[in-house]
Enzyme design. Structure first.
Site, PDB file in Angstrom:
ATOM      1  N   ASP A   1       4.953  34.178  26.486  1.00  0.00           N
ATOM      2  CA  ASP A   1       5.420  33.099  27.416  1.00  0.00           C
ATOM      3  C   ASP A   1       5.430  31.572  26.658  1.00  0.00           C
ATOM      4  O   ASP A   1       6.191  30.647  27.040  1.00  0.00           O
ATOM      5  CB  ASP A   1       4.912  33.148  28.598  1.00  0.00           C
ATOM      6  CG  ASP A   1       5.903  33.551  29.770  1.00  0.00           C
ATOM      7  OD1 ASP A   1       6.956  33.526  29.343  1.00  0.00           O
ATOM      8  OD2 ASP A   1       5.309  33.882  30.753  1.00  0.00           O
TER       9      ASP A   1
ATOM     10  N   GLN B   1       3.815  36.959  35.690  1.00  0.00           N
ATOM     11  CA  GLN B   1       5.167  36.198  36.267  1.00  0.00           C
ATOM     12  C   GLN B   1       4.756  35.351  37.197  1.00  0.00           C
ATOM     13  O   GLN B   1       3.786  35.094  37.837  1.00  0.00           O
ATOM     14  CB  GLN B   1       5.515  37.488  37.080  1.00  0.00           C
ATOM     15  CG  GLN B   1       7.061  37.296  37.852  1.00  0.00           C
ATOM     16  CD  GLN B   1       8.165  36.726  36.777  1.00  0.00           C
ATOM     17  OE1 GLN B   1       8.354  37.447  35.745  1.00  0.00           O
ATOM     18  NE2 GLN B   1       9.021  35.910  37.180  1.00  0.00           N
TER      19      GLN B   1
ATOM     20  N   LYS C   1      12.498  43.439  33.033  1.00  0.00           N
ATOM     21  CA  LYS C   1      11.866  43.328  31.631  1.00  0.00           C
ATOM     22  C   LYS C   1      11.209  44.660  31.317  1.00  0.00           C
ATOM     23  O   LYS C   1      11.261  44.925  30.087  1.00  0.00           O
ATOM     24  CB  LYS C   1      10.623  42.464  31.860  1.00  0.00           C
ATOM     25  CG  LYS C   1      10.957  40.821  31.964  1.00  0.00           C
ATOM     26  CD  LYS C   1       9.855  39.961  32.468  1.00  0.00           C
ATOM     27  CE  LYS C   1      10.435  38.564  32.838  1.00  0.00           C
ATOM     28  NZ  LYS C   1       9.545  37.730  33.488  1.00  0.00           N
TER      29      LYS C   1
HETATM   30  N1  GUN Z   1       9.326  32.750  36.179  1.00  0.00           N
HETATM   31  C1  GUN Z   1      10.494  32.304  35.862  1.00  0.00           C
HETATM   32  N2  GUN Z   1      10.666  32.274  34.664  1.00  0.00           N
HETATM   33  C2  GUN Z   1       9.817  32.497  33.935  1.00  0.00           C
HETATM   34  C3  GUN Z   1       9.086  32.657  32.451  1.00  0.00           C
HETATM   35  O1  GUN Z   1       9.791  32.659  31.579  1.00  0.00           O
HETATM   36  N3  GUN Z   1       7.802  33.062  32.591  1.00  0.00           N
HETATM   37  C4  GUN Z   1       7.048  33.468  33.680  1.00  0.00           C
HETATM   38  N4  GUN Z   1       5.784  33.923  33.393  1.00  0.00           N
HETATM   39  N5  GUN Z   1       7.222  33.547  34.685  1.00  0.00           N
HETATM   40  C5  GUN Z   1       8.660  33.111  34.921  1.00  0.00           C
END
Ligand code: GUN
Length: 298
Positions: free
Chosen positions: A121, A98, A54
Site C-alpha cells: 500500500d 484495509q 481483491k
Molecule cells: N481503503 C480505501 N482505499 C484503500 C487503500 O488503497 N488501501 C487501504 N489499505 N485501505 C483503503
C-alpha cells in the site's frame, strides 16, 4: 468539443493480465506463488466488497490470497500480533490492512508495524520517505495507477502544470510526489486554498481527490486539460430508486465539453487501484526473493 474518455477499466484489465503472466514466471523462478495478505477488521459493507474483489483478482493473477477477517472487538495488540505474524511468513509478499479501521484502533501504529518490504500500500514511513527522496520503493496504488493513465494519455509530463486537489496520505500527497518526479510543475490545493477555480484553471493536468460529489465544474477547467477523477461519491437516491448514482469529484458531463481527456466514474481510476496492488505485490515478491524482475511495459 467532447473529451477523450480515459478507459481505466480496459487499462487495468491489460495490467492485471501482464501481472498474471509475470506471476507465472515468478513461480517458475522461486517455486512458490507470490502472496498477498489482506486484513479486514469489522463489518463495514463497502470494505467487505473491496476485500472480496481483491482476493478474487489476486487468485486470477496467479498469486496466493490470504484473507484475515477479524471481529470489531479486535484489540490493538491482537491486530499488531497478526501483522507481526504476516511479516515473518515467507509465503506472504504483500500485506494490506484495509482502512479505515474501527475507531478504537490506532491506524498509524498498525501501518507502522508492516515490514516496508511487504508494504504494498506504500503507506509506511519508510515507503513514504523513499518516495519523497525519489528512491525505489512501494508506491500507493491509486496515485500510481493515476500516473500510469496520465502517461498513457500524455506521454512525457515534463513542464506541464499539474494541480492535485486534496492532500491525503493515501492519494493527494503521493500523487504530488509522483507528478514532481515526472517533472510536472505541481500545485497541491486543499480545503483552505483561495480561489480554487482560478488555481485549477491554470492546470494542464487536474487530479481531483477530495471526496465531494461533482465539485469541479466545467468552467474551472483550462480547455484541453487532462482530468483524473479519483472521487467515488454516492448521490442521494432518485425517487423510487433504492441507491443513488456513483459520481466522482468532477461534474463529468459538463467537464467533458471542456477537457481534452477525462476519467469516468465508475470505470476510470477505480479499477486501476487493484491492478496496481497486484503489480506491487509482484514487485515485492521478486525483491523478497532477491530475483530480478523486468519492468512491466504498461
Ligand atoms: N481503503 C480505501 N482505499 C484503500 C487503500 O488503497 N488501501 C487501504 N489499505 N485501505 C483503503
Amino acid at each position: 468539443m467532447s473529451a477523450i474518455r480515459i478507459d481505466g477499466k480496459a487499462f487495468a484489465a491489460r495490467l492485471r493480465e501482464q501481472v498474471g503472466e509475470r506471476a507465472l514466471d515468478f513461480t517458475k523462478g522461486s517455486g512458490r506463488k507470490a502472496g498477498l495478505a489482506v486484513v479486514l477488521v469489522g463489518e463495514d459493507p463497502a470494505s467487505q466488497v473491496y476485500v472480496r474483489s481483491k482476493g478474487k483478482a489476486t487468485v486470477a493473477a496467479n498469486m496466493a490470497s490470504f484473507e484475515h477477517k477479524l471481529p470489531d472487538t479486535t484489540t490493538q495488540a491482537e491486530l499488531e500480533a497478526l501483522v507481526d505474524q504476516l511479516n515473518n511468513d515467507p509465503t506472504v509478499d504483500g500485506i494490506l490492512v484495509q482502512l479505515p479501521l474501527p475507531d478504537h484502533l490506532d491506524e498509524q501504529a498498525v501501518v507502522d508495524r508492516i515490514s516496508p518490504s511487504k508494504d504494498v500500500d506504500g503507506l509506511t514511513p519508510v515507503s513514504t520517505g523513499r518516495l519523497a527522496l525519489g528512491l525505489n520503493g512501494l508506491v500507493p496504488c491509486t496515485p500510481l495507477g493515476s500516473l500510469m493513465l496520465l502517461k498513457d494519455q500524455l506521454g512525457d509530463l515534463s513542464g506541464l502544470n499539474a494541480v492535485v486537489i486534496g492532500r491525503s496520505i493515501l492519494v493527494g500527497k503521493p500523487m504530488a510526489q509522483l507528478l514532481l518526479d515526472a517533472n510536472a510543475t505541481v500545485t497541491i490545493a486543499h480545503s483552505r486554498t483561495k480561489d480554487l477555480p482560478d488555481v485549477v484553471r491554470r492546470a494542464d493536468i487536474v487530479v481531483a481527490a477530495v471526496g465531494r460529489a461533482e465539485m469541479v465544474k466545467a468552467e474551472w477547467l483550462k480547455p484541453g486539460a487532462t482530468v483524473i477523477d479519483v472521487g467515488i461519491n454516492r448521490l442521494p437516491p432518485e425517487p423510487g430508486a433504492d441507491k443513488g448514482r456513483l459520481v466522482g469529484d468532477v461534474a463529468y458531463e459538463e467537464a467533458s465539453e471542456v477537457a481534452g481527456a477525462i476519467t469516468p466514474v465508475p470505470g476510470g481510476v477505480g479499477p486501476m487501484t487493484i491492478a496496481v496492488l497486484l503489480r506491487n505485490t509482484l514487485v515485492a515478491a521478486y525483491r523478497n526473493e532477491g530475483l530480478e524482475m523486468t519492468e512491466l511495459t504498461l
